[in-house]
Design a protein around this motif. Structure first.
Motif, PDB file in Angstrom:
ATOM      1  N   SER A  35      18.358  -6.028  -3.000  1.00 31.32           N
ATOM      2  CA  SER A  35      17.226  -5.470  -2.005  1.00 31.32           C
ATOM      3  C   SER A  35      17.022  -3.844  -2.176  1.00 31.32           C
ATOM      4  O   SER A  35      15.854  -3.373  -1.803  1.00 31.32           O
ATOM      5  CB  SER A  35      17.651  -5.763  -0.560  1.00 31.32           C
ATOM      6  OG  SER A  35      18.706  -5.358  -0.240  1.00 31.32           O
ATOM      7  N   GLY A  36      18.189  -3.373  -2.515  1.00 23.61           N
ATOM      8  CA  GLY A  36      18.216  -1.952  -2.689  1.00 23.61           C
ATOM      9  C   GLY A  36      17.877  -1.274  -3.962  1.00 23.61           C
ATOM     10  O   GLY A  36      17.236  -0.267  -4.345  1.00 23.61           O
ATOM     11  N   VAL A  76       9.653  -9.503  -8.244  1.00 17.24           N
ATOM     12  CA  VAL A  76       9.389 -10.677  -7.435  1.00 17.24           C
ATOM     13  C   VAL A  76      10.504 -11.262  -7.072  1.00 17.24           C
ATOM     14  O   VAL A  76      10.404 -11.547  -5.697  1.00 17.24           O
ATOM     15  CB  VAL A  76       8.221 -11.349  -7.840  1.00 17.24           C
ATOM     16  CG1 VAL A  76       7.843 -12.484  -6.841  1.00 17.24           C
ATOM     17  CG2 VAL A  76       6.988 -10.754  -7.795  1.00 17.24           C
ATOM     18  N   GLY A  77      11.260 -11.565  -7.700  1.00 14.55           N
ATOM     19  CA  GLY A  77      12.611 -12.150  -7.429  1.00 14.55           C
ATOM     20  C   GLY A  77      13.545 -11.445  -6.594  1.00 14.55           C
ATOM     21  O   GLY A  77      14.064 -11.942  -5.475  1.00 14.55           O
ATOM     22  N   VAL A  81      14.530 -12.671  -2.832  1.00 16.44           N
ATOM     23  CA  VAL A  81      15.941 -12.715  -2.269  1.00 16.44           C
ATOM     24  C   VAL A  81      16.146 -12.007  -1.038  1.00 16.44           C
ATOM     25  O   VAL A  81      16.948 -12.564  -0.124  1.00 16.44           O
ATOM     26  CB  VAL A  81      16.746 -12.308  -3.336  1.00 16.44           C
ATOM     27  CG1 VAL A  81      18.202 -12.016  -3.125  1.00 16.44           C
ATOM     28  CG2 VAL A  81      16.925 -13.292  -4.545  1.00 16.44           C
ATOM     29  N   THR A  82      15.627 -10.858  -0.901  1.00 12.88           N
ATOM     30  CA  THR A  82      15.636  -9.928   0.133  1.00 12.88           C
ATOM     31  C   THR A  82      14.945 -10.828   1.408  1.00 12.88           C
ATOM     32  O   THR A  82      15.616 -10.543   2.406  1.00 12.88           O
ATOM     33  CB  THR A  82      14.785  -8.631  -0.065  1.00 12.88           C
ATOM     34  OG1 THR A  82      15.573  -7.987  -1.222  1.00 12.88           O
ATOM     35  CG2 THR A  82      14.942  -7.829   1.221  1.00 12.88           C
ATOM     36  N   ASP A  83      13.740 -11.403   1.280  1.00 13.05           N
ATOM     37  CA  ASP A  83      13.111 -12.104   2.362  1.00 13.05           C
ATOM     38  C   ASP A  83      14.078 -13.110   2.651  1.00 13.05           C
ATOM     39  O   ASP A  83      14.231 -13.382   3.901  1.00 13.05           O
ATOM     40  CB  ASP A  83      11.994 -12.547   1.618  1.00 13.05           C
ATOM     41  CG  ASP A  83      11.084 -13.216   2.996  1.00 13.05           C
ATOM     42  OD1 ASP A  83      10.979 -12.512   3.948  1.00 13.05           O
ATOM     43  OD2 ASP A  83      10.570 -14.363   2.800  1.00 13.05           O
ATOM     44  N   MET A  88      17.795 -14.947   6.963  1.00  8.83           N
ATOM     45  CA  MET A  88      19.120 -15.683   7.254  1.00  8.83           C
ATOM     46  C   MET A  88      19.844 -15.009   8.575  1.00  8.83           C
ATOM     47  O   MET A  88      20.543 -15.520   9.282  1.00  8.83           O
ATOM     48  CB  MET A  88      20.052 -15.618   6.131  1.00  8.83           C
ATOM     49  CG  MET A  88      21.226 -16.360   6.137  1.00  8.83           C
ATOM     50  SD  MET A  88      21.968 -16.573   4.520  1.00  8.83           S
ATOM     51  CE  MET A  88      22.730 -14.928   4.230  1.00  8.83           C
ATOM     52  N   PHE A  89      19.405 -13.709   8.384  1.00 12.60           N
ATOM     53  CA  PHE A  89      20.140 -12.708   9.481  1.00 12.60           C
ATOM     54  C   PHE A  89      19.178 -12.715  10.878  1.00 12.60           C
ATOM     55  O   PHE A  89      19.808 -12.021  11.808  1.00 12.60           O
ATOM     56  CB  PHE A  89      20.564 -11.443   8.875  1.00 12.60           C
ATOM     57  CG  PHE A  89      21.784 -11.690   7.817  1.00 12.60           C
ATOM     58  CD1 PHE A  89      22.993 -12.113   8.379  1.00 12.60           C
ATOM     59  CD2 PHE A  89      21.492 -11.362   6.736  1.00 12.60           C
ATOM     60  CE1 PHE A  89      24.039 -12.280   7.521  1.00 12.60           C
ATOM     61  CE2 PHE A  89      22.746 -11.479   5.816  1.00 12.60           C
ATOM     62  CZ  PHE A  89      23.614 -11.888   6.290  1.00 12.60           C
TER      63      PHE A  89
END
Length: 108
Positions: A35-36, A76-77, A81-83, A88-89
C-alpha cells in the motif's frame, strides 16, 4: 553491441537486487509495503509510457509497451491488495454471516 551488454547487465543486476530485497521482508510486512509503494508504481508507469512514446525502434517500443502493461498490472494489484486490507480492518462490529445470535439470560 557494447551498449546492449551494458543495458542487459543493468537489467540483470536490478532483477537480482529486487529479488534479494523482497525476499528479506517478512510476510507480515508485505501488505503495508504494497500500500505504501503505490506511488512508486505510478512513477514507474509514467516512465514506461514515456519510453514507449519516444521509441525509435521496434524492440524499444515492444519493451516500452511491455513495461507499461506490467507497471499498470502492478499498480492496480497494489490498490486491490490495499482495498482488501482496509476492508479486513474496517467495521469490526458487523455480524459474521452464518453465526447464530447470542441468547441473553432468561430468554426462551
Amino acid at each position: 553491441m557494447d551498449e546492449a551488454i551494458i543495458w542487459l547487465t543493468i537489467l540483470a543486476l536490478s532483477i537480482f537486487v529486487g529479488i534479494e530485497v523482497i525476499s528479506k521482508v517478512s510476510s507480515t510486512l508485505h501488505t503495508p509495503l504494497m500500500s505504501g509503494t503505490n506511488a512508486i508504481h505510478g512513477i514507474i508507469l509514467i516512465g514506461a509510457i514515456f519510453v514507449a512514446g519516444t521509441a525509435d525502434s521496434a524492440p524499444v517500443l515492444v519493451m516500452g509497451l511491455a513495461a507499461t502493461v506490467l507497471a499498470a498490472v502492478n499498480l492496480v494489484g497494489g490498490f486491490v491488495v490495499t482495498d482488501r486490507m482496509l476492508k479486513m480492518f474496517s467495521a469490526p462490529n458487523k455480524k459474521t454471516p452464518g453465526k447464530a445470535p447470542a441468547k441473553k439470560d432468561g430468554a426462551a
